[in-house]
Design an enzyme around this catalytic site. Sequence first.
Site, PDB file in Angstrom:
ATOM      1  N   GLY A  67       0.825  -1.204   0.000  1.00 36.97           N
ATOM      2  CA  GLY A  67       0.000   0.000   0.000  1.00 36.97           C
ATOM      3  C   GLY A  67       0.856   1.249   0.000  1.00 36.97           C
ATOM      4  O   GLY A  67       2.092   1.196   0.054  1.00 36.97           O
ATOM      5  N   SER A  68       0.191   2.377  -0.060  1.00 31.61           N
ATOM      6  CA  SER A  68       0.884   3.666  -0.109  1.00 31.61           C
ATOM      7  C   SER A  68       1.580   3.952   1.217  1.00 31.61           C
ATOM      8  O   SER A  68       1.154   3.463   2.269  1.00 31.61           O
ATOM      9  CB  SER A  68      -0.119   4.784  -0.423  1.00 31.61           C
ATOM     10  OG  SER A  68      -0.732   4.569  -1.677  1.00 31.61           O
ATOM     11  N   PRO A  69       2.649   4.762   1.192  1.00 33.54           N
ATOM     12  CA  PRO A  69       3.322   5.141   2.438  1.00 33.54           C
ATOM     13  C   PRO A  69       2.370   5.898   3.358  1.00 33.54           C
ATOM     14  O   PRO A  69       1.509   6.652   2.908  1.00 33.54           O
ATOM     15  CB  PRO A  69       4.463   6.048   1.956  1.00 33.54           C
ATOM     16  CG  PRO A  69       4.674   5.689   0.519  1.00 33.54           C
ATOM     17  CD  PRO A  69       3.332   5.289  -0.006  1.00 33.54           C
ATOM     18  N   GLY A  70       2.534   5.672   4.665  1.00 31.57           N
ATOM     19  CA  GLY A  70       1.750   6.409   5.639  1.00 31.57           C
ATOM     20  C   GLY A  70       0.394   5.824   5.944  1.00 31.57           C
ATOM     21  O   GLY A  70      -0.419   6.475   6.611  1.00 31.57           O
ATOM     22  N   THR A  71       0.117   4.596   5.495  1.00 27.78           N
ATOM     23  CA  THR A  71      -1.193   3.996   5.747  1.00 27.78           C
ATOM     24  C   THR A  71      -1.193   3.055   6.951  1.00 27.78           C
ATOM     25  O   THR A  71      -2.209   2.412   7.224  1.00 27.78           O
ATOM     26  CB  THR A  71      -1.681   3.229   4.507  1.00 27.78           C
ATOM     27  OG1 THR A  71      -0.660   2.322   4.068  1.00 27.78           O
ATOM     28  CG2 THR A  71      -2.019   4.188   3.376  1.00 27.78           C
ATOM     29  N   LYS A  83       1.458   0.600   7.904  1.00 23.64           N
ATOM     30  CA  LYS A  83       2.095  -0.722   7.795  1.00 23.64           C
ATOM     31  C   LYS A  83       3.046  -0.982   8.963  1.00 23.64           C
ATOM     32  O   LYS A  83       3.008  -2.052   9.571  1.00 23.64           O
ATOM     33  CB  LYS A  83       2.838  -0.826   6.455  1.00 23.64           C
ATOM     34  CG  LYS A  83       1.923  -0.727   5.233  1.00 23.64           C
ATOM     35  CD  LYS A  83       2.663  -1.019   3.947  1.00 23.64           C
ATOM     36  CE  LYS A  83       3.630   0.095   3.566  1.00 23.64           C
ATOM     37  NZ  LYS A  83       2.942   1.337   3.171  1.00 23.64           N
ATOM     38  N   SER A  84       3.901  -0.029   9.283  1.00 23.06           N
ATOM     39  CA  SER A  84       4.857  -0.239  10.375  1.00 23.06           C
ATOM     40  C   SER A  84       4.149  -0.307  11.721  1.00 23.06           C
ATOM     41  O   SER A  84       4.568  -1.054  12.615  1.00 23.06           O
ATOM     42  CB  SER A  84       5.902   0.885  10.382  1.00 23.06           C
ATOM     43  OG  SER A  84       5.283   2.152  10.549  1.00 23.06           O
ATOM     44  N   SER A 122      -5.120  12.109 -17.512  1.00 16.72           N
ATOM     45  CA  SER A 122      -6.163  13.096 -17.247  1.00 16.72           C
ATOM     46  C   SER A 122      -6.080  14.283 -18.197  1.00 16.72           C
ATOM     47  O   SER A 122      -6.930  15.174 -18.141  1.00 16.72           O
ATOM     48  CB  SER A 122      -6.077  13.585 -15.797  1.00 16.72           C
ATOM     49  OG  SER A 122      -4.859  14.253 -15.558  1.00 16.72           O
ATOM     50  N   LYS A 151      -6.325  20.418  -8.565  1.00 20.91           N
ATOM     51  CA  LYS A 151      -6.232  20.990  -9.910  1.00 20.91           C
ATOM     52  C   LYS A 151      -7.016  22.294  -9.998  1.00 20.91           C
ATOM     53  O   LYS A 151      -6.533  23.285 -10.578  1.00 20.91           O
ATOM     54  CB  LYS A 151      -6.754  19.989 -10.937  1.00 20.91           C
ATOM     55  CG  LYS A 151      -5.891  18.741 -11.095  1.00 20.91           C
ATOM     56  CD  LYS A 151      -6.535  17.757 -12.059  1.00 20.91           C
ATOM     57  CE  LYS A 151      -5.681  16.495 -12.219  1.00 20.91           C
ATOM     58  NZ  LYS A 151      -6.299  15.510 -13.124  1.00 20.91           N
TER      59      LYS A 151
END
Length: 672
Positions: free
Chosen positions: A84-88, A90-91, A547, A590
């Site tokens: 998964g993305s960093p900061g979700t 895991k650690s 996009s 955006k």
Amino acid sequence: MENSEPAVPANDEAVSQVPRPEPAAPGAAAPQPDATVQVAKVVEGASSQIEVPAKLIDQVIGQEHAVEVIRKASSQRRHVMMIGSPGTGKSMLAKAMAELLPKEELQDILVYPNSDDPNNPIIRTVAAGRGKQIVAAHKIEAKKKIQFRNTLLLILIIGIIGYAFITYQWLMGVIAAAFVFIALRYTMPREEAMVPKLLVSNDVKSNAPFIDGTGSHAGALLGDVRHDPFQSGGLETPAHDRVEAGAIHRSNGGVLFIDEINTLDPHSQQNLLTALQEGEFPITGQSERSSGAMVRTEPVPCRFVMIAAGNLDAIQGMHPALRSRIRGYGYEVYMAESMDDTPENRQKYIRFIAQEVKNDAKIPHFDKSAIDEIIREARRRSNRKGHLTLKLRDIGGLIRVAGDIARQEGATLTTAAHVTMAKKTARSIEDQVSAEMTQHLREYEMTVVEGTRIGRVNGLAVTGNDAGSVLPIMAEVTPAIGKEGGEIIATGISGKRQEPWLKDEESIAQQSIKNVSALIKKFTGKDIKNMDVHIQFIGTYGAEGDSASITIATAVISAIDGIPVRQDLAMTGSLSVRGDVLPVGGVTYKIEAAVKAGIKTVLIPRMNMNDVLIEEQYKPLVTIIPVDTIDEVLKQALVPENMDGFLSKLRKMAVRSTSVFADTPAINTTTA
């Protein structure tokens, strides 16, 4: 441009506007509070009123599936791979697993010298806490022997000198004493060299050990043998004393966590697989500086539970056998990036704020207004309607910056004003670079926000995770030269896409033009196979993704037919081969980037309307128009001389009716 009153999406209401029950009429029964009202009551107080769970596993929010897997894996000692993305989280989940592992009897690991083969030290395991006692006992015994030996040596030297004094042979006495001292000093055994070394100690650990092996080189991960500058002459360090435990050995009985596991070299991954299979791994020289090429210990226990983590690309970089081992004897988990915006989940977010304040221990608690602002920012960063982001490391950083500002001002509570200031202070590098480049482009008049231009369209892109930028795109069309037909030439963008069915890497611009070539032919009556299409992305910074496909198609159609494009308008959206405008990510960032550049109107996919959560300060400065198909985009963006002929072309180009969509009015604001 539409000038009707704005219809703000329902989920754009501030968190503080949680509905409360109307006052009951006299004599009427009091209404029962629903879940929303209960959350509002909790929010009324500061975060100091929230109880923080003691266990890490109970502090994890939004990752219910991952929490369930960790609980199962800990009870059965299974390996886990989290992607998964960093900061979700895991650690955090890996640390929580160390708390949940069954309280098995931890062990200390000792390494002893081997009198038969000094290069093959002996490994012994004892109960936790016994290792230090054994080493201390050996040191005491060695010290006694050394003292006894030194006493005998002193008596012998005194005897030699005494005899020389009696016989008046002073010189011979001194020489004899020196000779005896040197001979015995280097021939007698070194008692301290026989003391075992405590390799792994678990005497003070109440929980199973947790070792983070992220980014470890081979020696730190698998163990190593230290370099010895003295190889002989009685000064060399014993082989067993130079042995150093690796992360796999120190995590024996506990958890070994490795993030970005694909960064480990193949040799380390292969050895890690061996350690997982065997539950033991000998220590030998691993680094280029170790002198332990000949030293190899007996197998050292390393029965650990492994938690491997990484982004999606980590799967491709993993050793196939290592992943197969984890998958066959454990679980694979994909970490969620957002959760539903419900009263229950907002309650969890409030608890997360309290956890961050408590863990930091330096910042004041958050009041109701600050909590509301943090939750609103969590909705913005989720990039999905009705969701809250679970990239909690970034939100935690915002909480700490806001707390630092409040503490600097001497405030007893962190307020919404502090959070607002923190959002300006804690801007990402991408956001800062985007703002700087936008300013530079405007100074050199490369960002055009007034009038009309042929073949030039203001697109929008996302840079990083939380920053947008204006992406001007210019197109020029020339007759094809040669018999092979025309080609698509795109410059100024790094976005590439490599798919199994593509022979070579193609730029996103080239794929976008190929996908909409039928639409361009239908509108213009010309086949792009007979022309060279030149597309230039101006002032891009890390922009990629599809996009910009409606922007590219608009620019090419404008260049082919010579129809000017409005420059006070920007657009974003993906385009299907049938002409449907499909949803994209990052619309909030955006739109804000467009406002900062001075653009007054923005076209976005209709399906992204509920994702728009722009800051209040930007709402009066922009009109947001939802579109369903490319013909709607062209109708808003192009300024033809012959409007009737233009509209006729659009009607012919339409591939399906838009009547099936609900009429979503534009977010219109007072014109600037």
